[in-house]
Design an enzyme around this catalytic site. Structure first.
Site, PDB file in Angstrom:
ATOM      1  N   SER A  83      43.209  33.635  38.480  1.00 15.90           N
ATOM      2  CA  SER A  83      41.928  33.293  37.873  1.00 15.90           C
ATOM      3  C   SER A  83      41.875  31.803  37.509  1.00 15.90           C
ATOM      4  CB  SER A  83      41.671  34.206  36.664  1.00 15.90           C
ATOM      5  OG  SER A  83      40.363  34.065  36.165  1.00 15.90           O
ATOM      6  N   ASP A 134      33.841  40.289  43.500  1.00 14.31           N
ATOM      7  CA  ASP A 134      34.224  39.647  42.239  1.00 14.31           C
ATOM      8  C   ASP A 134      33.102  38.733  41.747  1.00 14.31           C
ATOM      9  OD1 ASP A 134      35.403  38.344  40.125  1.00 14.31           O
ATOM     10  OD2 ASP A 134      37.184  37.711  41.223  1.00 14.31           O
ATOM     11  N   HIS A 145      37.602  41.261  39.968  1.00 14.87           N
ATOM     12  CA  HIS A 145      38.594  40.323  39.457  1.00 14.87           C
ATOM     13  C   HIS A 145      39.886  41.058  39.119  1.00 14.87           C
ATOM     14  CE1 HIS A 145      38.559  36.105  38.401  1.00 14.87           C
ATOM     15  NE2 HIS A 145      39.220  36.327  37.294  1.00 14.87           N
TER      16      HIS A 145
END
Length: 214
Positions: A116, A167, A198
């Site tokens: 991320s 995502d 995610h």
């Protein structure tokens, strides 16, 4: 910066929270970079799943947002402060260089594993400072420079992009830009998509393990 090394906080490497765990002789170094709200100790476990023989270098992001650690500032969800991204990528490149010297890793192959926000700073660092970082496994990462292209020659850079195709935090359109732009500048990009959003799943861990071992 008075008292520090260029790109590092005052006090140098010792002033940047991080952990280093030496691995087996001849094994690679895995640089683990946490997502928003993560820590340098939690994300280090990712390296064990990829290569338990590896040395692990895991720093803490130095930006705070609502009490959570991050790697760079943002204006909102998915809207990055690009100037800060560029500055922080330079800092991470300096950290990598100092850590290589400190821990005797100058000649060791090094791969970043980022999730991320950690994937985004890993990508930014490799795209801007390939001499410091030239291999990245990006879990749920995206293009970190908004509508700008500050990238130079990426010959020798290798990137593995692992993303959920649905995502909302790392949209497929941004990943498309990342793949295209990095390739245009000479990087070798491998992209693997999966259904979902995610996160990191078992298939991605296996793909990363095989890619790192090449």
């Amino acid at each position: 910066m008075t008292g520090g090394t260029v790109g590092l906080p005052e006090g140098g490497l010792a002033a940047w929270p991080h952990v280093f765990t030496p691995g087996e002789a001849g094994a690679p170094v895995l640089l683990t970079l946490h997502g928003t709200g993560g820590t340098e100790t939690e994300i280090a476990a990712l390296a064990t799943a990829i290569d338990p023989r590896a040395s692990v270098l895991s720093p803490l992001g130095r930006v705070r947002e609502g009490g959570a650690s991050r790697w760079f500032r943002r204006m909102g969800e998915g809207v990055f402060d690009v100037d800060d991204v560029i500055e922080r990528a330079g800092e991470l490149a300096a950290f990598i260089g100092a850590a290589r010297e400190q821990y005797g890793l100058v000649d060791a192959p090094l791969t970043a594993l980022g999730f991320s926000n950690g994937a985004n700073i890993a990508l930014a660092t490799a795209l801007l400072h390939p001499g410091a970082l030239d291999r990245v496994v990006a879990f749920s990462g995206m293009y970190p420079f908004g509508d700008r292209d500050p990238i130079g020659d990426l010959a020798g850079v290798e990137v593995l992009l692992l993303n959920g195709t649905g995502d909302p935090m790392a949209p497929a359109g941004s990943v498309d830009v990342l793949e295209r732009t990095a390739t245009e500048h000479g990087a070798v990009v491998t992209r693997i998509g999966r259904p979902g959003g995610h996160g990191i799943d078992g298939g991605e861990l296996q793909a990363a393990k095989e890619w790192v071992a090449r």
